[in-house]
Scaffold this active site. Sequence first.
Site, PDB file in Angstrom:
ATOM      1  CB  SER A 186      -0.944   0.019   1.211  1.00 45.88           C
ATOM      2  OG  SER A 186      -0.205  -0.084   2.420  1.00 45.88           O
ATOM      3  CD  GLU A 363      -5.984  10.739  15.416  1.00 46.67           C
ATOM      4  OE1 GLU A 363      -5.664   9.736  16.097  1.00 46.67           O
ATOM      5  OE2 GLU A 363      -6.402  11.797  15.913  1.00 46.67           O
ATOM      6  CG  HIS A 367      -1.582   3.677   4.425  1.00 53.65           C
ATOM      7  ND1 HIS A 367      -2.286   3.053   5.436  1.00 53.65           N
ATOM      8  CD2 HIS A 367      -1.001   2.695   3.700  1.00 53.65           C
ATOM      9  CE1 HIS A 367      -2.160   1.747   5.315  1.00 53.65           C
ATOM     10  NE2 HIS A 367      -1.384   1.498   4.269  1.00 53.65           N
TER      11      HIS A 367
END
Length: 429
Positions: A186, A363, A367
């Site tokens: 990711s 939060e 990422h």
Amino acid sequence: MKRSLCFGYIYGWLFCLPLAALASCSIPSDYGFVFSGPLAEGYRQVTPETIYGRAGSDFGYDLGTVQNGSDPFFFSVALPEGSYRVTVHLGGDKRSVTTVKSECRRLMLENIETRAGETAQYTFTVNIRTIYIGEADSVRINPRETGKLIWDDKLTLEFNGINPALSQLRIVSADHLPTVFLAGNSTVVDEAYEPWCGWGQIFPRFLNAEAVVANYAESGQAANSFIASRRFDKLLTCMKPGDYLFIEFGHNDQKQTGPDRGPYTSYQQSLRKLIAGAREKGGIPILVTPMHRRRFDRQGRVVDTHGEYPDAARQLAAEEGVYLIDLHRMSRKLYEAWGDEQSKRAFVHYPAGTFPGQEEALEDDTHFNSYGGYQIARCIVQGLIDSDIPLKAFIRPEVAPYDPRFPDDPDSFTLPPTPFYSPIAPLGD
């Protein structure tokens, strides 16, 4: 049996297209479109009524948008999987500042300014792909990939910014160009929705039109699951001699447990498979150590959460004679230059109400948002500049050197957001 490719529910649309129809698609390997001005020979006229998929049209405005002189818009063309050189003429009757993205928010051109009545020509390259591996197999995509503007049979371009304007568009097949494949998780992926961003979707902005980026990364992936899901098999069917493979894993690998799991066992074994597979195809593998998570101690120093995984990647690169970009070390310098509080501006940290319908604060310390993804991409580019990797010859000449100890000012960073938002975090952390 005839196969159909169904993209599921995306941005309010359900789209299915028979593969047989794509095989007879009327878009050749060299085609042009005119949006304003005189119609040149060999080009097709596009009007506000030219809608992708309407009455069987294999090109047109998409995702419920049209070019209206002020709002962002999308334009799609049905094409076989492969690489394409795209030339755009930006500008119109008003001053415009246009940013161009492709597929799932891949950054192609950034804040191109044109005066009223002026046009500017730019060229970039885009890779598109399907899930199919030959006639009998396919990539094991996860349900959250269904409906994204990837794994489909069309090229989609987003035009965004201040009065975004497009007057001409030309698309030429470019499968001969060197391809830069990205394998990762990711932190690398082409994120479909704001405010999330992987460095892989920013990376194309820094390469010229003589190379093309094919981002196969997906959230939640570890090196072994990237292989098991057949993503690597699919990638290899498209790889040719002289192509590149960036390999960045570690965030999710370190969470795997068991007697045969670890940095110097399963992790290195999977990385070796990726390296060997690329080399068998004549490709050039490049290992990338994982960047840090956003975690600081009381003295403002980054806390390392990856254990021995970065060292395992470094050791393997030395053993295999593979190029290495040490993003782990570069990201430490970057984060500590920001500090604990300022670094939140590079990650997905937003109070409730920042985005439409956002009821809770976001939060996330793994990422990035677009600013953070951009800074990490600049680290990758600088890693190329500082190396002997031949790919660095394809970096755009205007790209300046980057020192992660002096990141770009977030107050001066401008990248128009794609008009699609999700509060759902990518898989993995």
